[in-house]
Design a protein around this motif. Structure first.
Motif, PDB file in Angstrom:
ATOM      1  N   ARG A  48       0.914  -1.198   0.062  1.00  0.00           N
ATOM      2  CA  ARG A  48       0.012  -0.098   0.004  1.00  0.00           C
ATOM      3  C   ARG A  48       0.824   1.105   0.094  1.00  0.00           C
ATOM      4  O   ARG A  48       0.499   2.154  -0.563  1.00  0.00           O
ATOM      5  CB  ARG A  48      -0.943  -0.075   1.036  1.00  0.00           C
ATOM      6  CG  ARG A  48      -2.161  -1.056   1.158  1.00  0.00           C
ATOM      7  CD  ARG A  48      -3.033  -0.861   2.058  1.00  0.00           C
ATOM      8  NE  ARG A  48      -2.837  -1.106   3.379  1.00  0.00           N
ATOM      9  CZ  ARG A  48      -3.016  -2.515   3.917  1.00  0.00           C
ATOM     10  NH1 ARG A  48      -3.445  -3.351   3.182  1.00  0.00           N
ATOM     11  NH2 ARG A  48      -2.543  -2.711   5.201  1.00  0.00           N
ATOM     12  N   VAL A  49       1.813   1.326   0.770  1.00  0.00           N
ATOM     13  CA  VAL A  49       2.877   2.373   0.609  1.00  0.00           C
ATOM     14  C   VAL A  49       3.419   2.543  -0.633  1.00  0.00           C
ATOM     15  O   VAL A  49       3.499   3.628  -1.232  1.00  0.00           O
ATOM     16  CB  VAL A  49       3.938   2.214   1.954  1.00  0.00           C
ATOM     17  CG1 VAL A  49       5.108   3.437   1.473  1.00  0.00           C
ATOM     18  CG2 VAL A  49       3.423   2.272   3.093  1.00  0.00           C
ATOM     19  N   THR A  50       3.898   1.644  -1.266  1.00  0.00           N
ATOM     20  CA  THR A  50       4.457   1.465  -2.733  1.00  0.00           C
ATOM     21  C   THR A  50       3.363   2.045  -3.692  1.00  0.00           C
ATOM     22  O   THR A  50       3.580   2.844  -4.383  1.00  0.00           O
ATOM     23  CB  THR A  50       4.931   0.078  -3.263  1.00  0.00           C
ATOM     24  OG1 THR A  50       5.920  -0.206  -2.046  1.00  0.00           O
ATOM     25  CG2 THR A  50       5.542   0.204  -4.546  1.00  0.00           C
ATOM     26  N   ASP A  51       2.221   1.592  -3.612  1.00  0.00           N
ATOM     27  CA  ASP A  51       0.981   2.081  -4.558  1.00  0.00           C
ATOM     28  C   ASP A  51       0.984   3.603  -4.383  1.00  0.00           C
ATOM     29  O   ASP A  51       0.536   4.157  -5.277  1.00  0.00           O
ATOM     30  CB  ASP A  51      -0.055   1.362  -4.184  1.00  0.00           C
ATOM     31  CG  ASP A  51      -0.155  -0.146  -4.898  1.00  0.00           C
ATOM     32  OD1 ASP A  51       1.130  -0.398  -5.468  1.00  0.00           O
ATOM     33  OD2 ASP A  51      -0.865  -0.893  -4.349  1.00  0.00           O
ATOM     34  N   SER A  52       0.738   4.047  -2.906  1.00  0.00           N
ATOM     35  CA  SER A  52       0.847   5.262  -2.699  1.00  0.00           C
ATOM     36  C   SER A  52       1.850   6.262  -3.306  1.00  0.00           C
ATOM     37  O   SER A  52       1.530   7.269  -4.052  1.00  0.00           O
ATOM     38  CB  SER A  52       0.490   5.667  -1.499  1.00  0.00           C
ATOM     39  OG  SER A  52      -0.346   4.979  -0.682  1.00  0.00           O
ATOM     40  N   THR A  77       8.887   3.070   4.702  1.00  0.00           N
ATOM     41  CA  THR A  77       9.069   3.998   3.767  1.00  0.00           C
ATOM     42  C   THR A  77      10.183   4.096   2.543  1.00  0.00           C
ATOM     43  O   THR A  77       9.926   4.056   1.541  1.00  0.00           O
ATOM     44  CB  THR A  77       9.221   5.521   4.404  1.00  0.00           C
ATOM     45  OG1 THR A  77       7.998   5.651   5.375  1.00  0.00           O
ATOM     46  CG2 THR A  77       9.284   6.679   3.358  1.00  0.00           C
ATOM     47  N   LEU A  78      11.384   3.613   3.053  1.00  0.00           N
ATOM     48  CA  LEU A  78      12.587   3.680   1.974  1.00  0.00           C
ATOM     49  C   LEU A  78      12.294   2.524   1.346  1.00  0.00           C
ATOM     50  O   LEU A  78      12.922   2.356   0.351  1.00  0.00           O
ATOM     51  CB  LEU A  78      13.833   3.884   2.758  1.00  0.00           C
ATOM     52  CG  LEU A  78      14.087   5.299   3.498  1.00  0.00           C
ATOM     53  CD1 LEU A  78      15.334   5.245   4.293  1.00  0.00           C
ATOM     54  CD2 LEU A  78      13.787   6.429   2.589  1.00  0.00           C
ATOM     55  N   LEU A  83      11.525   0.633  -4.369  1.00  0.00           N
ATOM     56  CA  LEU A  83      10.830  -0.280  -5.390  1.00  0.00           C
ATOM     57  C   LEU A  83      10.114   0.876  -6.529  1.00  0.00           C
ATOM     58  O   LEU A  83      10.050   0.451  -7.669  1.00  0.00           O
ATOM     59  CB  LEU A  83       9.332  -0.960  -4.733  1.00  0.00           C
ATOM     60  CG  LEU A  83       9.743  -2.241  -3.788  1.00  0.00           C
ATOM     61  CD1 LEU A  83       8.612  -2.633  -3.303  1.00  0.00           C
ATOM     62  CD2 LEU A  83      10.796  -3.140  -4.483  1.00  0.00           C
ATOM     63  N   VAL A  84       9.951   1.926  -6.204  1.00  0.00           N
ATOM     64  CA  VAL A  84       9.548   3.336  -7.120  1.00  0.00           C
ATOM     65  C   VAL A  84      10.773   3.670  -7.869  1.00  0.00           C
ATOM     66  O   VAL A  84      10.618   3.797  -9.087  1.00  0.00           O
ATOM     67  CB  VAL A  84       8.698   4.140  -6.394  1.00  0.00           C
ATOM     68  CG1 VAL A  84       8.217   5.048  -7.555  1.00  0.00           C
ATOM     69  CG2 VAL A  84       7.385   3.490  -5.851  1.00  0.00           C
ATOM     70  N   PHE A  85      11.657   4.049  -7.181  1.00  0.00           N
ATOM     71  CA  PHE A  85      12.958   4.563  -7.788  1.00  0.00           C
ATOM     72  C   PHE A  85      13.795   3.548  -8.620  1.00  0.00           C
ATOM     73  O   PHE A  85      14.709   3.928  -9.352  1.00  0.00           O
ATOM     74  CB  PHE A  85      13.833   5.255  -6.769  1.00  0.00           C
ATOM     75  CG  PHE A  85      13.138   6.567  -5.935  1.00  0.00           C
ATOM     76  CD1 PHE A  85      11.829   6.973  -6.499  1.00  0.00           C
ATOM     77  CD2 PHE A  85      13.566   6.866  -4.729  1.00  0.00           C
ATOM     78  CE1 PHE A  85      10.922   7.859  -5.802  1.00  0.00           C
ATOM     79  CE2 PHE A  85      13.014   8.132  -4.248  1.00  0.00           C
ATOM     80  CZ  PHE A  85      11.644   8.309  -4.514  1.00  0.00           C
ATOM     81  N   ASP A  86      13.915   2.290  -8.172  1.00  0.00           N
ATOM     82  CA  ASP A  86      14.732   1.396  -8.537  1.00  0.00           C
ATOM     83  C   ASP A  86      16.341   1.825  -8.371  1.00  0.00           C
ATOM     84  O   ASP A  86      17.039   1.897  -9.096  1.00  0.00           O
ATOM     85  CB  ASP A  86      14.680   0.996  -9.897  1.00  0.00           C
ATOM     86  CG  ASP A  86      15.315  -0.210 -10.472  1.00  0.00           C
ATOM     87  OD1 ASP A  86      15.848  -0.918  -9.585  1.00  0.00           O
ATOM     88  OD2 ASP A  86      15.815  -0.198 -11.546  1.00  0.00           O
ATOM     89  N   GLU A  87      16.495   2.294  -7.149  1.00  0.00           N
ATOM     90  CA  GLU A  87      17.758   2.938  -6.665  1.00  0.00           C
ATOM     91  C   GLU A  87      18.249   2.017  -5.546  1.00  0.00           C
ATOM     92  O   GLU A  87      17.358   2.072  -4.751  1.00  0.00           O
ATOM     93  CB  GLU A  87      17.647   4.373  -6.703  1.00  0.00           C
ATOM     94  CG  GLU A  87      19.050   5.177  -6.330  1.00  0.00           C
ATOM     95  CD  GLU A  87      18.794   6.685  -6.147  1.00  0.00           C
ATOM     96  OE1 GLU A  87      19.706   7.219  -5.498  1.00  0.00           O
ATOM     97  OE2 GLU A  87      18.032   7.170  -6.847  1.00  0.00           O
TER      98      GLU A  87
END
Length: 412
Positions: A48-52, A77-78, A83-87
């Motif tokens: 849910r955090v990732t989706d947000s 959070t991080l 997962l969003v940044f791929d960093e």
């Protein structure tokens, strides 16, 4: 910039703590001319955090995230941002030394999971946290600027003021400035106020108008944009003057002022002293006033007379009056105000008698309230009200109504 503020933490969703961080950050961004389009709160669940985060990146130029930077498994959070940044996340050396130093100085064992608080993204600008452990950080990903901050308000505010606000000021020039003013009205309902100002509301562009109801009063938020703060304030002032021409008799102040503060100020202006005689409100009227700075210059004291015996012995309410009219009556409220004024040697005396509930009393239903008011040598006045709600709401509403009555009388 279009901004979104995301609060991470199941405790926010459970109502265990209020999301005051979002309110504070929104206020600070508004002063810089950045518009906050969304407030999001999400629990401690990785998906849910990732989706947000993924959704925020599609609709915001600036995303500020608070919370979820701690050492425990539910601080995600991080991990979600990764997962969003791929960093890659790396351990920030200075932050880790600071954490180690804390445990060494306090002679405590540092568990391995505390290293989690020193993680930062490889490309991040890292902001030291002198108020706590986890640092803040700023990351640019695609077209979105991300800021990650601790959820503890003291830590968040420190990093925002010391690092984030200066960064935004230096790197993002805003063509227009946003200014807001909250006008406060009492003695008029939200629907009535909106009706009287309908022509302004239907034609609003810049400034905009937003009515906001609260307990016993109504707010009117005016928001303007301009080339400068001064230009925006000029627009606010022009509209405010037009509004006051229509409903000025209900207006008591703007922004942070309360009705209690306004009454205190009016009493000071007139050199008046005030006292009270309270039954079911239990001294709440006086407590609201005494809580304010400068109350000693206007407040003489008061009585809390809850029982029949105390009304008779302390306030000298005649037995025959109580026998004939009861304690919950126009006559008793009037005598309470008159005797309080005389005994306390004050210019203004207010009295309360009624039924807070949950049971009826003396044939009166819960919510029945008589408020008496005696000012100088004027004829005493008593008003009967019926307030809805439970015991606490009735008491709160009665006190607010008394302040409203006093405000309107003193203003005249």
């Amino acid at each position: 910039m279009r901004a979104e503020i995301i609060g991470v933490g199941t405790e926010l969703l459970l109502g265990q703590i209020a999301n005051t961080n979002a309110q504070w950050i929104s206020s600070r961004l508004a002063t810089l001319g950045h518009s906050v389009y969304h407030h999001t709160v999400v629990g401690d669940n990785l998906k849910r955090v990732t989706d947000s985060f993924a959704l925020a990146e599609t609709r915001a130029d600036l995303v500020i995230v608070t919370g979820g930077l701690g050492p425990t498994e539910d601080d995600l959070t991080l991990d979600a941002a990764q997962l969003v940044f791929d960093e890659e996340l790396v351990e920030h050396e200075d932050s880790m030394e600071k954490i180690k130093g804390y445990y060494q100085r306090n002679q405590k064992f540092m568990s391995e999971n505390n290293r989690k608080q020193a993680r930062v993204f490889e490309s991040a600008s890292v902001f030291p946290n002198l108020e706590g452990m986890a640092p803040g950080q700023l990351v640019k990903h695609d077209d979105t600027l991300w800021v990650f901050l601790p959820g503890v308000p003291r830590e968040m505010k420190y990093i925002m003021d010391e690092y984030v606000i200066p960064y935004l000021q230096n790197n993002y020039h805003i063509e227009s400035q946003i200014v807001s003013e909250m006008m406060r009205f009492i003695g008029i309902g939200e629907s009535d106020l909106e009706t009287k100002l309908q022509s302004f509301i239907t034609s609003q562009t810049n400034p905009t108008i937003a009515p906001l109801a609260s307990e016993g009063e109504v707010g009117l938020r005016l928001t303007a944009t301009g080339e400068s703060t001064e230009k925006a304030k000029e627009k606010i002032l022009t509209l405010k003057t037009e509004i006051l021409a229509q409903v000025g008799k209900y207006y008591y102040g703007s922004d942070a002022i309360t009705i209690e503060e306004k009454v205190r100020d009016l009493l000071k202006e007139k050199g008046f002293k005030i006292g009270s005689a309270e039954s079911f409100t239990g001294g709440r009227f006086l407590e609201r006033l005494i809580a304010l700075p400068g109350a000693s210059s206007v407040c003489q004291g008061g009585y809390t007379v809850y029982t029949v015996d105390m009304k008779e012995r302390v306030l000298q309410i005649p037995k025959f009056l109580i026998k004939k009219c009861g304690t919950i009556s126009h006559e008793c409220a009037e005598m309470m105000a008159l005797n309080a004024q005389a005994n306390l040697n004050v210019d203004v005396a207010v009295s309360f008698t009624g039924v807070a509930g949950p049971d009826a009393s003396e044939g009166h239903e819960p919510g029945t309230v008589f408020i008496g008011l005696q000012i100088g040598e004027r004829k005493p006045e008593v008003h009967k009200f019926h307030f809805d709600g439970g015991r606490e709401q009735v008491r709160v509403r009665a006190v607010k109504k008394a302040y409203e009555m006093i405000f309107h009388r003193l203003k005249k």
